[in-house]
Design an enzyme around this catalytic site. Structure first.
Site, PDB file in Angstrom:
ATOM      1  N   HIS A 124     140.654 -51.661  39.904  1.00 51.92           N
ATOM      2  CA  HIS A 124     139.780 -50.529  39.593  1.00 51.92           C
ATOM      3  C   HIS A 124     140.268 -49.254  40.287  1.00 51.92           C
ATOM      4  O   HIS A 124     140.463 -48.214  39.631  1.00 51.92           O
ATOM      5  CB  HIS A 124     138.352 -50.862  40.042  1.00 51.92           C
ATOM      6  CG  HIS A 124     137.361 -49.765  39.819  1.00 51.92           C
ATOM      7  ND1 HIS A 124     136.486 -49.741  38.769  1.00 51.92           N
ATOM      8  CD2 HIS A 124     137.100 -48.628  40.533  1.00 51.92           C
ATOM      9  CE1 HIS A 124     135.745 -48.657  38.826  1.00 51.92           C
ATOM     10  NE2 HIS A 124     136.088 -47.958  39.901  1.00 51.92           N
ATOM     11  N   GLU A 125     140.468 -49.330  41.584  1.00 50.85           N
ATOM     12  CA  GLU A 125     140.891 -48.129  42.316  1.00 50.85           C
ATOM     13  C   GLU A 125     142.283 -47.679  41.893  1.00 50.85           C
ATOM     14  O   GLU A 125     142.581 -46.482  41.878  1.00 50.85           O
ATOM     15  CB  GLU A 125     140.831 -48.384  43.823  1.00 50.85           C
ATOM     16  CG  GLU A 125     139.427 -48.674  44.352  1.00 50.85           C
ATOM     17  CD  GLU A 125     138.403 -47.608  43.999  1.00 50.85           C
ATOM     18  OE1 GLU A 125     138.787 -46.429  43.810  1.00 50.85           O
ATOM     19  OE2 GLU A 125     137.220 -47.954  43.892  1.00 50.85           O
TER      20      GLU A 125
ATOM     21  N   HIS B 168     142.018 -45.433  38.924  1.00 47.84           N
ATOM     22  CA  HIS B 168     141.789 -44.042  39.341  1.00 47.84           C
ATOM     23  C   HIS B 168     143.098 -43.392  39.782  1.00 47.84           C
ATOM     24  O   HIS B 168     143.373 -42.226  39.464  1.00 47.84           O
ATOM     25  CB  HIS B 168     140.808 -44.003  40.519  1.00 47.84           C
ATOM     26  CG  HIS B 168     139.373 -44.176  40.154  1.00 47.84           C
ATOM     27  ND1 HIS B 168     138.746 -43.429  39.179  1.00 47.84           N
ATOM     28  CD2 HIS B 168     138.411 -45.003  40.664  1.00 47.84           C
ATOM     29  CE1 HIS B 168     137.469 -43.778  39.103  1.00 47.84           C
ATOM     30  NE2 HIS B 168     137.241 -44.735  39.983  1.00 47.84           N
TER      31      HIS B 168
ATOM     32  N   HIS C 183     145.169 -42.209  36.967  1.00 51.06           N
ATOM     33  CA  HIS C 183     144.612 -40.984  36.394  1.00 51.06           C
ATOM     34  C   HIS C 183     145.114 -39.760  37.161  1.00 51.06           C
ATOM     35  O   HIS C 183     145.379 -38.697  36.563  1.00 51.06           O
ATOM     36  CB  HIS C 183     143.089 -41.068  36.461  1.00 51.06           C
ATOM     37  CG  HIS C 183     142.367 -40.181  35.500  1.00 51.06           C
ATOM     38  ND1 HIS C 183     140.987 -40.091  35.455  1.00 51.06           N
ATOM     39  CD2 HIS C 183     142.811 -39.330  34.548  1.00 51.06           C
ATOM     40  CE1 HIS C 183     140.627 -39.231  34.521  1.00 51.06           C
ATOM     41  NE2 HIS C 183     141.715 -38.743  33.955  1.00 51.06           N
TER      42      HIS C 183
END
Length: 675
Positions: free
Chosen positions: A464-465, A468, A471
């Site tokens: 998940h991190e 980010h 991105h």
């Protein structure tokens, strides 16, 4: 002697020289950087030339370059490795930075220049990106009170200043409570605990200076303790302490802070012409209105509650079979759920965990990024703020893309949770500036010489991190204000939640889920059982999340409650909260909502994004390949590289051709048959 924060950084890739920076350097550096920023703002506002995009909007983009560099280093360290000096600096910086922000937004000459450019925007030869930045700049000024006069402007300035202080106090109180509690475990307290939990408790005891193993309030320790401990009395003691963070009375109690925060947010929204803070906050998000948020949450709530209630009945029978009368309690759920998971899916986390080594899972995140986007990762040596920190250079076809920084282990000086930040964001206005991206987690640190092992939820957090981080790393825009994760709050979780799907790709686990001692790949039958249990207990997980989101929305979609705890109880009663499940984040430790404005009236964002991530991964499934190069290229071009340069809904439509419904989310959570 030159302050290292203000000097040129002669370090690999221009990283902060943490080996030269002392805590005493931060205050003079921030004071100097604020002086430079104020001079830059004055020069823009007082420029005798007619306002244009370059001398006003682009000049604003550059105005805080030095301040951003200094604060990028400071807040990274303050969140991940706090100490009393850094805590004090955060308290000092909050009103200083708020005052500066108010000065900028209230600068009438500056706003007049922005308005002049806005009024003639159709006659200017602006690119689409420049038009977007102009719109966002003007909107930011208006929402910060640039059009207010007199007493209203003073009240707004005071409210924002006080809110900045309250957010800092809330965070530091929560960290103090988390640091301050531990429970020693004697020889008779170990019943049911697997070796990995005992080892983690021993390591926590060493950090605490205790001679015994201890349970702390770190999620990476307390959750497995609640899963495995046979001692119901100790589970209750630990759970009660976990739930009481921020509500223990005394100087670290956050309940009055929450009440004042909600009152000031309402005042802020009213001054700006909005009925409620939720109306104000959601105006710029994809959801748009509080009712749209409530509609989504309730579509998910009912099937999730039905699933959780069915599970609770089974778990309560297991509790009674163990000789305990009365209802299933919150400190019982994880213990009996773990037993049931083992029975239903033949899954034992103690046997599963050795296959989920941190280092191998990091390799898996990198390998997926390589197959999808052609990124390569090579370890680098550079000054770090803590010995646990690791760094990699990210390249593509030999060209530098970013620096990725990983800080993975829990420690007493680190705030709880997991997050991604950028010490330096991508932009092209001041040259080809490549980002420095940080992932911070709170995984249990192993004993010396032993590999770090993750739970499946931990591995999901890692992916998940890293979503980010992608991105940020793949951002390709001109202006820093729209770079990377500078997007609508309910869009920002799309890349992170989407990337979690690659953890579930069997080929990925077959390659990287290898046993810590034997090096053998996870057996195929175990892999199938693990993936087959991916939606196990999803009613519980969804209920604890949606309840938190509903309370957050209820706090802000109406008059500010005088007693937030009473309001919390009323909302939970209205939605029929199951007895044995508590909110994932109760009000006194709901840092997403009260540590700052980020997720205030916005905790729903994870679910809004999940509606999209389930549909977005379906694009790869429809192509028949989770690494389909054309779909990956389209994902990068439309979503990952665009930052906030285009409206979020338009970005998603350009990827999938339409906006999705909630059906894919319910199916992905295994709740489509629960209602």
């Amino acid at each position: 002697m030159t302050n290292p924060l203000l000097a040129d950084w002669d370090t690999p890739f221009g990283l902060p020289p943490f080996d030269q920076i002392s805590d005493d350097d931060y205050m003079p550096a921030v004071e100097e950087a604020l002086a430079v920023s104020r001079a830059n703002i004055a020069a823009i506002a007082e420029n005798p030339e007619a306002p244009d995009f370059a001398n006003t909007v682009e000049a604003l983009e550059r105005a805080d370059d030095l301040l951003g560099r200094v604060l990028g280093a400071f807040y990274n360290v303050a969140g991940a490795d706090s100490n009393p000096a850094r805590d004090a600096l955060q308290r000092d910086f909050a009103p200083m930075l708020s005052a500066y922000g108010s000065e900028v937004s209230e600068n009438k000459a500056l706003f007049a220049r922005i308005e002049a450019i806005w009024d003639q925007r159709d006659a200017l030869d602006l690119t689409d990106e420049q038009r977007r930045v102009l719109m966002l700049t003007r909107r930011g000024f208006v929402r910060s009170g640039a059009q207010l006069e007199g007493e209203a402007a003073k009240k707004l300035r005071a409210a924002k200043a006080r809110l900045s202080v309250l957010g800092t106090e809330f965070t530091q109180n929560l960290l103090a409570d988390e640091r301050g509690w531990s429970m020693r475990l004697g020889p008779d307290d170990m019943g049911g605990l697997p070796d990995f939990v005992v080892a983690t408790a021993k390591a926590a005891g060493v950090e605490k200076g205790a001679n015994n193993p201890v349970v702390t309030l770190s999620r990476s320790l307390i959750v497995p303790f609640l899963q495995f401990s046979e001692r119901r009395d100790l589970r209750q003691k630990a759970y009660d302490a976990w739930g009481a963070r921020g509500a223990n009375g005394g100087k670290t109690d956050n309940r009055t802070i929450a009440a004042e925060t909600l009152r000031l947010r309402e005042e802020r929204a009213n001054l700006l012409g909005y009925n409620t803070f939720a109306d104000f906050k959601l105006e710029t998000e994809m959801a748009g209105t509080p009712q749209a948020v409530r509609d989504l949450l309730m579509q998910v709530w009912e099937p999730a509650k039905a699933s959780a209630q069915a599970d609770a009945a089974i778990l309560e029978r297991m509790l009674h079979a163990d000789g305990f009368d009365g209802p299933l309690e919150p400190w019982d759920w994880r213990y009996y759920s773990e037993k049931r998971r083992k029975a239903l899916h033949d899954l034992d986390e103690a046997l599963l965990k050795p296959y989920l080594q941190l280092d191998r899972m990091i390799e898996a995140t990198f390998a997926c990024a390589n197959r999808l986007f052609g990124l390569s990762f090579a370890p680098i040596e550079a000054p770090v703020y803590h010995p646990d920190v690791r760094m990699w250079e990210v390249t593509r076809d030999g060209a530098h893309v970013a620096v990725f920084i990983g800080d993975y282990f829990a420690r007493g000086s680190k705030r709880s949770g997991a997050w991604c930040s950028a010490m330096r964001a991508q932009q092209r206005l001041s040259g080809d500036i490549r980002p420095h991206v940080v992932n911070v987690c709170n995984f249990a640190k192993p004993e010396e010489g032993k590999p770090a092992l993750l739970s499946y939820d931990d591995a999901r957090t890692l992916f998940h991190e890293f979503g980010h981080a992608l991105h940020q790393m793949l951002s390709d825009v001109t202006y820093e204000s729209i770079s990377g994760t500078s997007v609508a709050r309910d869009f920002v979780e799309l890349p992170s939640q989407l990337y979690e799907h690659w953890l579930e790709v069997p080929d990925v686990l077959a390659e990287f889920a290898t046993h810590a001692e034997t090096g053998e790949a996870m057996p195929e039958d175990l892999l199938k059982r693990m993936l087959g249990a991916a939606t196990y207990d999803m009613g519980f997980a969804t209920v604890e999340y949606v309840a938190s989101a509903m309370v957050d929305l209820g706090f802000h979609d109406g008059p500010a409650p005088a007693d937030p705890m009473q309001k919390q109880a009323e909302i939970l009663e209205q939605i029929g909260m199951p007895h044995a499940i508590r909110m994932r984040h109760a009000t006194p430790h709901f840092a997403h909502v009260f540590a700052g404005d980020g997720y205030s009236s916005g905790y729903y964002s994870y679910m809004w994004s999940e509606v999209m991530d389930a549909d977005a991964f379906a694009a790869f499934e429809e192509a028949g390949d989770p690494f389909d190069p054309e779909i990956a290229k389209l994902l990068e071009e439309t979503v990952l590289s665009s930052g906030g340069s285009v409206d979020a809904a338009a970005l998603y439509k350009s990827f999938r051709g339409r906006l999705p419904g909630v059906e894919a989310l319910l199916k992905g959570r295994g709740l489509d048959v629960a209602a």
